[in-house]
Design a protein around this motif. Sequence first.
Motif, short mmCIF file in Angstrom:
data_model
loop_
_atom_site.label_atom_id
_atom_site.label_comp_id
_atom_site.label_asym_id
_atom_site.label_seq_id
_atom_site.Cartn_x
_atom_site.Cartn_y
_atom_site.Cartn_z
N TYR A 119 0.83 -1.21 0.00
CA TYR A 119 0.00 0.00 0.00
C TYR A 119 0.87 1.26 0.00
O TYR A 119 0.64 2.19 -0.78
CB TYR A 119 -0.93 0.01 1.22
N PHE A 120 1.86 1.29 0.88
CA PHE A 120 2.72 2.47 0.96
C PHE A 120 3.41 2.77 -0.37
O PHE A 120 3.61 3.93 -0.72
CB PHE A 120 3.79 2.26 2.05
N MET A 121 3.77 1.73 -1.10
CA MET A 121 4.50 1.93 -2.34
C MET A 121 3.64 2.45 -3.47
O MET A 121 4.13 2.72 -4.56
CB MET A 121 5.21 0.64 -2.74
N ARG A 122 2.34 2.65 -3.23
CA ARG A 122 1.52 3.36 -4.21
C ARG A 122 1.87 4.85 -4.21
O ARG A 122 1.56 5.57 -5.15
CB ARG A 122 0.03 3.22 -3.90
N ASP A 123 2.50 5.31 -3.11
CA ASP A 123 2.86 6.72 -2.95
C ASP A 123 4.28 6.91 -3.47
O ASP A 123 5.24 6.36 -2.94
CB ASP A 123 2.79 7.09 -1.46
N ASP A 124 4.43 7.73 -4.51
CA ASP A 124 5.72 7.90 -5.18
C ASP A 124 6.76 8.66 -4.36
O ASP A 124 7.91 8.75 -4.78
CB ASP A 124 5.52 8.63 -6.51
N GLN A 125 6.38 9.18 -3.20
CA GLN A 125 7.39 9.89 -2.40
C GLN A 125 8.32 8.92 -1.68
O GLN A 125 9.35 9.33 -1.15
CB GLN A 125 6.72 10.80 -1.38
N PHE A 126 7.97 7.62 -1.69
CA PHE A 126 8.76 6.63 -0.97
C PHE A 126 9.62 5.79 -1.91
O PHE A 126 9.21 5.48 -3.04
CB PHE A 126 7.85 5.69 -0.16
N ALA A 127 10.80 5.42 -1.42
CA ALA A 127 11.68 4.49 -2.10
C ALA A 127 11.87 3.28 -1.21
O ALA A 127 12.08 3.43 0.00
CB ALA A 127 13.03 5.14 -2.40
N SER A 128 11.79 2.11 -1.79
CA SER A 128 11.97 0.89 -1.02
C SER A 128 12.74 -0.10 -1.87
O SER A 128 12.49 -0.20 -3.08
CB SER A 128 10.61 0.30 -0.62
N PRO A 129 13.68 -0.84 -1.30
CA PRO A 129 14.41 -1.81 -2.12
C PRO A 129 13.50 -2.90 -2.64
O PRO A 129 12.70 -3.46 -1.91
CB PRO A 129 15.46 -2.37 -1.15
N ASN A 130 13.62 -3.17 -3.94
CA ASN A 130 12.84 -4.26 -4.51
C ASN A 130 13.59 -5.58 -4.32
O ASN A 130 14.68 -5.62 -3.74
CB ASN A 130 12.50 -3.98 -5.98
N THR A 131 13.01 -6.64 -4.81
CA THR A 131 13.60 -7.96 -4.59
C THR A 131 14.99 -8.08 -5.20
O THR A 131 15.92 -8.60 -4.58
CB THR A 131 12.68 -9.06 -5.15
N TYR A 132 15.16 -7.58 -6.42
CA TYR A 132 16.49 -7.65 -7.04
C TYR A 132 17.51 -6.87 -6.22
O TYR A 132 18.63 -7.35 -6.00
CB TYR A 132 16.43 -7.09 -8.46
N GLU A 133 17.14 -5.70 -5.76
CA GLU A 133 18.08 -4.85 -5.00
C GLU A 133 18.44 -5.47 -3.65
O GLU A 133 19.55 -5.27 -3.16
CB GLU A 133 17.47 -3.46 -4.83
N CYS A 134 17.51 -6.22 -3.07
CA CYS A 134 17.81 -6.90 -1.81
C CYS A 134 18.68 -8.13 -2.03
O CYS A 134 19.51 -8.46 -1.18
CB CYS A 134 16.51 -7.31 -1.10
#
Length: 396
Positions: A119-134
């Motif tokens: 849900y949070f990642m629908r908001d473009d102000q946030f960056a989160s590591p995706n599976t490849y990056e992890c």
Amino acid sequence: MTSNDHAESDASKQQDQQPKSGVVRVKSGGSPDKFWNPRFWDGMTICAWLKMLCAARRMVSPSRIPMFLTVSALTLLNSALAFFQRVFYGGKIRRTTIKRAPIFIVGHWRSGTTLLHEYFMRDDQFASPNTYECFAPTHFLVSEKIIRPWLNYLMPKKRPMDNMAAGLDRPQEDEFAICALGVNSPYRNVAFPNGAPIDPEYLTLREVSDADRKRWLDALEYVVKTQTVAKDRVVLLKSPPHTARVKTILERFPNAKFVHISRDPFTLFPSTVNLWMKLSGTHGLQVPKGGPALEEKVLSDFEKMYDAFFEDIELLNDDAYCEISYDELVANPVATLEKIYAQLKIDGFSENRAKFEAFAETQKKYKKNQFELSPEMTETIARRWKKYIDRYGAKK
């Protein structure tokens, strides 16, 4: 079907047909394992891989030798790519200043942290590591655009333990990145599930040396900095072990904010046992045995996690901490998100309401796993997890 496939299939059938001492699986979703699926360890460098093997000091199951050899070979490529990331981005990463405090989603495994993360990642102000990056934290800045699109074809459509969507571009737990960096982590138990727990002290970080705690915090900061370099947004991290590390995280990120999600403990327990069996069944270098030893690990890890958490949250101000439940997130997701944004004083809820509502529509047909507990295990959970039940309630 290869002999390896037969071994994996037999192990999977055994897990489904033979109930553990306190858990009876009724219905569990997830994608079946395929030999070509990427593994958690595929992005490790030679150094990180050897550190994990040395920490485990355990034999690889015969049926997992092909996986062991594949990962070992990939460490050569990863080490070369990591060298290029250090050359081209090392200085920039070191000089990066984290100007906006990260936000952490915490809560026990299977409590709904992934759903809240999505849900949070629908908001473009946030960056989160995706599976490849992890999976490839040491080189994703130089390799992701080239490698990730091709690897996506090898990924299962669902996670192994439930019906949540999987993919290399989906937001992922940063604990996998910390583990891939060669830092001690309880997630090494996924690779070697049989025998005494590996790195149990790294769940809470309360019993590690100052030097080891600093090393762990340096790894976490590296994850935040590389996300900042790649995306330059507010970094949002989600990892259940962080629930037991709030005090340690505040040492490096004193202005961090935390969202905790709770769920019925009589659902959490069997679902977590299923989680570890499915993850080790898919990513383990040993065929997992499960049984009473695993159930005791789930029980005791929960106790350690929430003993630490209940102590640590006393350090947080009202605008740095928000509590929600899985049930309210599922029943009223948009209102729950509005509550979080207001409590933590995060801007942008109104602008993203439509995105939250659209994602909520996609979740209405989601099928949950279903489990049963023996009466003895139900009584054990009620007794040993009483602190949690007193605070967040339970359905039984």
